[in-house]
Design a protein around this motif. Structure first.
Motif, PDB file in Angstrom:
ATOM      1  N   ASP A  26       1.965  33.332  11.928  1.00  0.00           N
ATOM      2  CA  ASP A  26       0.932  32.303  11.759  1.00  0.00           C
ATOM      3  C   ASP A  26       1.561  31.019  11.218  1.00  0.00           C
ATOM      4  O   ASP A  26       1.265  29.920  11.701  1.00  0.00           O
ATOM      5  CB  ASP A  26      -0.164  32.776  10.801  1.00  0.00           C
ATOM      6  N   LEU A  27       2.417  31.154  10.218  1.00  0.00           N
ATOM      7  CA  LEU A  27       3.086  29.981   9.648  1.00  0.00           C
ATOM      8  C   LEU A  27       3.952  29.271  10.679  1.00  0.00           C
ATOM      9  O   LEU A  27       3.940  28.041  10.778  1.00  0.00           O
ATOM     10  CB  LEU A  27       3.971  30.387   8.457  1.00  0.00           C
ATOM     11  N   ALA A  28       4.702  30.037  11.447  1.00  0.00           N
ATOM     12  CA  ALA A  28       5.619  29.451  12.424  1.00  0.00           C
ATOM     13  C   ALA A  28       4.887  28.649  13.489  1.00  0.00           C
ATOM     14  O   ALA A  28       5.462  27.730  14.071  1.00  0.00           O
ATOM     15  CB  ALA A  28       6.459  30.550  13.072  1.00  0.00           C
ATOM     16  N   HIS A  29       3.627  28.972  13.720  1.00  0.00           N
ATOM     17  CA  HIS A  29       2.857  28.286  14.759  1.00  0.00           C
ATOM     18  C   HIS A  29       1.863  27.263  14.204  1.00  0.00           C
ATOM     19  O   HIS A  29       1.133  26.639  14.975  1.00  0.00           O
ATOM     20  CB  HIS A  29       2.115  29.307  15.627  1.00  0.00           C
ATOM     21  N   LEU A  30       1.835  27.080  12.894  1.00  0.00           N
ATOM     22  CA  LEU A  30       0.841  26.185  12.299  1.00  0.00           C
ATOM     23  C   LEU A  30       0.904  24.774  12.879  1.00  0.00           C
ATOM     24  O   LEU A  30      -0.114  24.109  13.021  1.00  0.00           O
ATOM     25  CB  LEU A  30       0.991  26.151  10.777  1.00  0.00           C
ATOM     26  N   HIS A  31       2.096  24.332  13.268  1.00  0.00           N
ATOM     27  CA  HIS A  31       2.217  22.984  13.845  1.00  0.00           C
ATOM     28  C   HIS A  31       1.436  22.851  15.153  1.00  0.00           C
ATOM     29  O   HIS A  31       1.119  21.745  15.583  1.00  0.00           O
ATOM     30  CB  HIS A  31       3.699  22.630  14.064  1.00  0.00           C
ATOM     31  N   GLU A  32       1.081  23.974  15.786  1.00  0.00           N
ATOM     32  CA  GLU A  32       0.327  23.953  17.040  1.00  0.00           C
ATOM     33  C   GLU A  32      -1.181  23.835  16.816  1.00  0.00           C
ATOM     34  O   GLU A  32      -1.918  23.543  17.749  1.00  0.00           O
ATOM     35  CB  GLU A  32       0.599  25.238  17.842  1.00  0.00           C
ATOM     36  N   GLU A  80      14.192  26.639   9.010  1.00  0.00           N
ATOM     37  CA  GLU A  80      15.640  26.436   9.014  1.00  0.00           C
ATOM     38  C   GLU A  80      16.338  27.250   7.925  1.00  0.00           C
ATOM     39  O   GLU A  80      17.482  27.646   8.091  1.00  0.00           O
ATOM     40  CB  GLU A  80      15.959  24.950   8.830  1.00  0.00           C
ATOM     41  N   ALA A  81      15.640  27.498   6.826  1.00  0.00           N
ATOM     42  CA  ALA A  81      16.254  28.161   5.677  1.00  0.00           C
ATOM     43  C   ALA A  81      16.250  29.683   5.784  1.00  0.00           C
ATOM     44  O   ALA A  81      17.186  30.327   5.317  1.00  0.00           O
ATOM     45  CB  ALA A  81      15.546  27.743   4.397  1.00  0.00           C
ATOM     46  N   PHE A  82      15.223  30.241   6.395  1.00  0.00           N
ATOM     47  CA  PHE A  82      15.057  31.692   6.379  1.00  0.00           C
ATOM     48  C   PHE A  82      15.005  32.291   7.776  1.00  0.00           C
ATOM     49  O   PHE A  82      14.536  31.657   8.716  1.00  0.00           O
ATOM     50  CB  PHE A  82      13.792  32.074   5.598  1.00  0.00           C
ATOM     51  N   LYS A  83      15.462  33.508   7.876  1.00  0.00           N
ATOM     52  CA  LYS A  83      15.456  34.220   9.155  1.00  0.00           C
ATOM     53  C   LYS A  83      14.049  34.611   9.577  1.00  0.00           C
ATOM     54  O   LYS A  83      13.744  34.644  10.757  1.00  0.00           O
ATOM     55  CB  LYS A  83      16.307  35.496   9.055  1.00  0.00           C
ATOM     56  N   ASN A  84      13.199  34.932   8.603  1.00  0.00           N
ATOM     57  CA  ASN A  84      11.897  35.500   8.910  1.00  0.00           C
ATOM     58  C   ASN A  84      10.851  34.910   7.963  1.00  0.00           C
ATOM     59  O   ASN A  84      10.961  35.072   6.746  1.00  0.00           O
ATOM     60  CB  ASN A  84      11.976  37.028   8.743  1.00  0.00           C
ATOM     61  N   PRO A  88       7.810  35.366   2.651  1.00  0.00           N
ATOM     62  CA  PRO A  88       6.937  34.897   1.562  1.00  0.00           C
ATOM     63  C   PRO A  88       5.716  35.789   1.333  1.00  0.00           C
ATOM     64  O   PRO A  88       5.142  35.784   0.251  1.00  0.00           O
ATOM     65  CB  PRO A  88       6.493  33.504   2.027  1.00  0.00           C
ATOM     66  N   PHE A  89       5.325  36.563   2.326  1.00  0.00           N
ATOM     67  CA  PHE A  89       4.147  37.415   2.194  1.00  0.00           C
ATOM     68  C   PHE A  89       4.462  38.733   1.485  1.00  0.00           C
ATOM     69  O   PHE A  89       3.571  39.501   1.181  1.00  0.00           O
ATOM     70  CB  PHE A  89       3.527  37.683   3.573  1.00  0.00           C
ATOM     71  N   LYS A  90       5.742  38.978   1.214  1.00  0.00           N
ATOM     72  CA  LYS A  90       6.140  40.215   0.540  1.00  0.00           C
ATOM     73  C   LYS A  90       5.855  40.170  -0.956  1.00  0.00           C
ATOM     74  O   LYS A  90       5.798  41.194  -1.609  1.00  0.00           O
ATOM     75  CB  LYS A  90       7.629  40.491   0.771  1.00  0.00           C
ATOM     76  N   GLY A  91       5.712  38.986  -1.520  1.00  0.00           N
ATOM     77  CA  GLY A  91       5.387  38.848  -2.928  1.00  0.00           C
ATOM     78  C   GLY A  91       6.543  39.156  -3.869  1.00  0.00           C
ATOM     79  O   GLY A  91       6.327  39.407  -5.042  1.00  0.00           O
ATOM     80  N   GLU A  92       7.749  39.126  -3.368  1.00  0.00           N
ATOM     81  CA  GLU A  92       8.905  39.372  -4.227  1.00  0.00           C
ATOM     82  C   GLU A  92       9.216  38.124  -5.045  1.00  0.00           C
ATOM     83  O   GLU A  92       8.954  37.006  -4.614  1.00  0.00           O
ATOM     84  CB  GLU A  92      10.121  39.764  -3.394  1.00  0.00           C
ATOM     85  N   GLU A  93       9.792  38.339  -6.209  1.00  0.00           N
ATOM     86  CA  GLU A  93      10.150  37.217  -7.079  1.00  0.00           C
ATOM     87  C   GLU A  93      11.628  36.878  -6.950  1.00  0.00           C
ATOM     88  O   GLU A  93      12.236  36.379  -7.889  1.00  0.00           O
ATOM     89  CB  GLU A  93       9.776  37.550  -8.518  1.00  0.00           C
ATOM     90  N   VAL A  95      14.867  35.900  -3.789  1.00  0.00           N
ATOM     91  CA  VAL A  95      15.258  35.634  -2.401  1.00  0.00           C
ATOM     92  C   VAL A  95      16.504  36.462  -2.136  1.00  0.00           C
ATOM     93  O   VAL A  95      17.523  36.311  -2.819  1.00  0.00           O
ATOM     94  CB  VAL A  95      15.563  34.135  -2.176  1.00  0.00           C
ATOM     95  N   ARG A  96      16.392  37.345  -1.187  1.00  0.00           N
ATOM     96  CA  ARG A  96      17.554  38.144  -0.794  1.00  0.00           C
ATOM     97  C   ARG A  96      18.497  37.259   0.014  1.00  0.00           C
ATOM     98  O   ARG A  96      18.059  36.515   0.894  1.00  0.00           O
ATOM     99  CB  ARG A  96      17.129  39.347   0.027  1.00  0.00           C
ATOM    100  N   LEU A  97      19.778  37.319  -0.293  1.00  0.00           N
ATOM    101  CA  LEU A  97      20.743  36.490   0.434  1.00  0.00           C
ATOM    102  C   LEU A  97      20.743  36.834   1.909  1.00  0.00           C
ATOM    103  O   LEU A  97      20.967  35.960   2.755  1.00  0.00           O
ATOM    104  CB  LEU A  97      22.139  36.657  -0.170  1.00  0.00           C
ATOM    105  N   SER A  98      20.447  38.070   2.254  1.00  0.00           N
ATOM    106  CA  SER A  98      20.402  38.478   3.660  1.00  0.00           C
ATOM    107  C   SER A  98      19.227  37.846   4.405  1.00  0.00           C
ATOM    108  O   SER A  98      19.204  37.848   5.636  1.00  0.00           O
ATOM    109  CB  SER A  98      20.323  40.000   3.761  1.00  0.00           C
ATOM    110  N   ALA A  99      18.257  37.280   3.689  1.00  0.00           N
ATOM    111  CA  ALA A  99      17.101  36.638   4.315  1.00  0.00           C
ATOM    112  C   ALA A  99      17.384  35.191   4.713  1.00  0.00           C
ATOM    113  O   ALA A  99      16.632  34.588   5.474  1.00  0.00           O
ATOM    114  CB  ALA A  99      15.903  36.678   3.369  1.00  0.00           C
ATOM    115  N   ILE A 100      18.468  34.634   4.210  1.00  0.00           N
ATOM    116  CA  ILE A 100      18.801  33.232   4.489  1.00  0.00           C
ATOM    117  C   ILE A 100      19.383  33.117   5.893  1.00  0.00           C
ATOM    118  O   ILE A 100      20.218  33.914   6.304  1.00  0.00           O
ATOM    119  CB  ILE A 100      19.773  32.683   3.421  1.00  0.00           C
TER     120      ILE A 100
END
Length: 134
Positions: A26-32, A80-84, A88-93, A95-100
């Protein structure tokens, strides 16, 4: 052949139809989403239950309001910053380096910075960075 537009879901609250932002797609398509369908086209930066410094960063023109172009700018940064964008919907406090996203210049810079910060904190092999770390 033209690609189909993204199909958003909506809910009705207070007599107003509002778009559901429930996942990274949903976020990725918000610009549409036609801005005529946005629930608000300006949000004051004061009186929100959000971190004040974050709100200041989003309000790029410092006019005291967050507008659609500023939200879309944040989403472009996130793409640009994150793979997926589901992260942000996971609610973790943290940022996993593997997510960048290492495939963009911004992602490479963020990853290098995060690794450097972890090293400065005495954790060169850490797999994540928290807001408290920063």
């Amino acid at each position: 052949m033209a690609s189909a537009k993204y199909r958003f879901s909506f809910f009705r609250a207070g007599g107003v139809d509002q778009v559901v932002i429930g996942n990274g797609t949903d976020l990725a398509h918000l610009h549409e989403l036609d801005q005529k369908l946005w629930c608000a086209l300006a949000c004051p930066t004061r009186g929100l239950d959000l971190d004040a410094r974050t709100v200041e960063l989003v309000d790029t023109d410092q006019d005291g309001h967050i507008r659609p172009n500023e939200i879309l700018g944040v989403l472009q940064f996130a793409r640009e910053a994150f793979k997926n964008l589901d992260d942000p919907f996971k609610g973790e406090e943290k940022v996993r380096l593997s997510a960048i996203n290492e495939d963009t210049a911004l992602g490479k810079e963020l990853l290098a910075t995060a690794k450097n910060m972890n090293s400065m904190l005495g954790r060169p092999d850490a797999d994540a960075l928290t807001l408290a770390d920063v």
